[in-house]
Motif scaffolding. Sequence first.
Motif, PDB file in Angstrom:
ATOM      1  N   ILE A 198       8.701  35.739  38.798  1.00  0.00           N
ATOM      2  CA  ILE A 198       9.886  36.340  38.031  1.00  0.00           C
ATOM      3  C   ILE A 198       9.657  36.585  36.563  1.00  0.00           C
ATOM      4  O   ILE A 198      10.015  37.693  35.998  1.00  0.00           O
ATOM      5  CB  ILE A 198      11.106  35.212  38.281  1.00  0.00           C
ATOM      6  CG1 ILE A 198      11.573  35.037  39.759  1.00  0.00           C
ATOM      7  CG2 ILE A 198      12.655  35.769  37.221  1.00  0.00           C
ATOM      8  CD1 ILE A 198      12.717  34.152  39.867  1.00  0.00           C
ATOM      9  N   THR A 199       9.078  35.704  35.808  1.00  0.00           N
ATOM     10  CA  THR A 199       8.595  35.766  34.479  1.00  0.00           C
ATOM     11  C   THR A 199       7.682  37.115  34.579  1.00  0.00           C
ATOM     12  O   THR A 199       7.908  37.864  33.494  1.00  0.00           O
ATOM     13  CB  THR A 199       7.959  34.394  34.021  1.00  0.00           C
ATOM     14  OG1 THR A 199       8.774  33.517  34.004  1.00  0.00           O
ATOM     15  CG2 THR A 199       7.857  34.690  32.662  1.00  0.00           C
ATOM     16  N   VAL A 233       9.782  24.623  49.488  1.00  0.00           N
ATOM     17  CA  VAL A 233      10.466  24.931  48.267  1.00  0.00           C
ATOM     18  C   VAL A 233       9.662  24.042  47.007  1.00  0.00           C
ATOM     19  O   VAL A 233       9.660  24.951  45.883  1.00  0.00           O
ATOM     20  CB  VAL A 233      11.826  24.071  48.117  1.00  0.00           C
ATOM     21  CG1 VAL A 233      12.494  24.258  46.878  1.00  0.00           C
ATOM     22  CG2 VAL A 233      12.961  24.940  49.099  1.00  0.00           C
ATOM     23  N   HIS A 234       9.262  22.914  47.292  1.00  0.00           N
ATOM     24  CA  HIS A 234       8.341  22.285  46.236  1.00  0.00           C
ATOM     25  C   HIS A 234       6.976  23.309  45.773  1.00  0.00           C
ATOM     26  O   HIS A 234       6.741  23.401  44.520  1.00  0.00           O
ATOM     27  CB  HIS A 234       7.860  21.015  46.505  1.00  0.00           C
ATOM     28  CG  HIS A 234       7.031  20.227  45.660  1.00  0.00           C
ATOM     29  ND1 HIS A 234       5.655  20.373  45.572  1.00  0.00           N
ATOM     30  CD2 HIS A 234       7.370  19.604  44.474  1.00  0.00           C
ATOM     31  CE1 HIS A 234       5.190  19.736  44.809  1.00  0.00           C
ATOM     32  NE2 HIS A 234       5.998  19.043  44.143  1.00  0.00           N
ATOM     33  N   ASP A 235       6.486  23.685  46.928  1.00  0.00           N
ATOM     34  CA  ASP A 235       5.194  24.348  46.526  1.00  0.00           C
ATOM     35  C   ASP A 235       5.373  25.782  46.268  1.00  0.00           C
ATOM     36  O   ASP A 235       4.575  26.342  45.400  1.00  0.00           O
ATOM     37  CB  ASP A 235       4.517  24.714  48.124  1.00  0.00           C
ATOM     38  CG  ASP A 235       3.779  23.437  48.507  1.00  0.00           C
ATOM     39  OD1 ASP A 235       3.718  22.261  48.050  1.00  0.00           O
ATOM     40  OD2 ASP A 235       3.434  23.401  49.791  1.00  0.00           O
ATOM     41  N   ALA A 236       6.449  26.325  46.376  1.00  0.00           N
ATOM     42  CA  ALA A 236       6.701  27.850  45.891  1.00  0.00           C
ATOM     43  C   ALA A 236       7.401  27.922  44.626  1.00  0.00           C
ATOM     44  O   ALA A 236       7.375  28.916  43.939  1.00  0.00           O
ATOM     45  CB  ALA A 236       7.253  28.617  47.061  1.00  0.00           C
ATOM     46  N   ARG A 237       8.060  26.865  44.369  1.00  0.00           N
ATOM     47  CA  ARG A 237       8.820  26.867  43.048  1.00  0.00           C
ATOM     48  C   ARG A 237       8.161  27.275  41.908  1.00  0.00           C
ATOM     49  O   ARG A 237       8.553  28.242  41.060  1.00  0.00           O
ATOM     50  CB  ARG A 237       9.417  25.529  42.791  1.00  0.00           C
ATOM     51  CG  ARG A 237      10.404  25.294  41.373  1.00  0.00           C
ATOM     52  CD  ARG A 237      11.464  24.083  41.407  1.00  0.00           C
ATOM     53  NE  ARG A 237      12.283  24.237  42.331  1.00  0.00           N
ATOM     54  CZ  ARG A 237      12.475  23.078  43.099  1.00  0.00           C
ATOM     55  NH1 ARG A 237      11.720  21.941  42.845  1.00  0.00           N
ATOM     56  NH2 ARG A 237      13.415  22.891  44.246  1.00  0.00           N
ATOM     57  N   SER A 238       7.031  26.885  41.387  1.00  0.00           N
ATOM     58  CA  SER A 238       6.307  27.148  40.038  1.00  0.00           C
ATOM     59  C   SER A 238       5.925  28.636  40.300  1.00  0.00           C
ATOM     60  O   SER A 238       5.996  29.405  39.287  1.00  0.00           O
ATOM     61  CB  SER A 238       5.461  26.298  39.719  1.00  0.00           C
ATOM     62  OG  SER A 238       6.002  24.964  39.290  1.00  0.00           O
ATOM     63  N   PRO A 239       5.137  28.951  41.399  1.00  0.00           N
ATOM     64  CA  PRO A 239       4.691  30.339  41.427  1.00  0.00           C
ATOM     65  C   PRO A 239       5.812  31.407  41.617  1.00  0.00           C
ATOM     66  O   PRO A 239       5.876  32.414  41.093  1.00  0.00           O
ATOM     67  CB  PRO A 239       3.950  30.385  42.853  1.00  0.00           C
ATOM     68  CG  PRO A 239       3.496  28.767  42.942  1.00  0.00           C
ATOM     69  CD  PRO A 239       4.657  28.013  42.457  1.00  0.00           C
TER      70      PRO A 239
END
Length: 158
Positions: free
Chosen positions: A126-127, A115-121
């Motif tokens: 989505i953006t 979750v931590h690693d994938a959150r920003s990407p």
Amino acid sequence: MHMQPSSDGRLLADVSTTWARVAAFSSAVDANLDRWLADTYRVGLTEFRALTFVSHASDKELRVNDLAQRVGLNQSSATRLVSRLEAKGYVRRDLCEDDGRGVYAVITEQGEALVHDARSPYEERITELLTATSVHFPNMDTPQLGRALREIGALLAP
């Protein structure tokens, strides 16, 4: 497009047609995110959403019933989802102390790391999908979709 008066006198497009546009767009975005997550992190969209919900829970655990509601699954499907996540090492099961029938999904360190690693990407993806809709979904009429989103938003407003 057929227009009908709303309760406050405004004209609205046919709600079912408008909703169908929004739903088709949502499905297209979800399908894209699902493929991207599978290719990038070897986890599906529903799995990632479930892990995110469990990760954000106060004790890093959620009853499978509550998880089912949050990800939009029935109890049986949520149980299979937790089994898949458990097999991948992302969650473990825990029994409810007060009610031996209640089962919790508890996120593991490996699940937290994902979750931590994938959150920003994931947020960036989505953006990108929302800001370059015509590039990613060329068959969708972006201005029409924007109107549909505003019309649905107007129905939701208090």
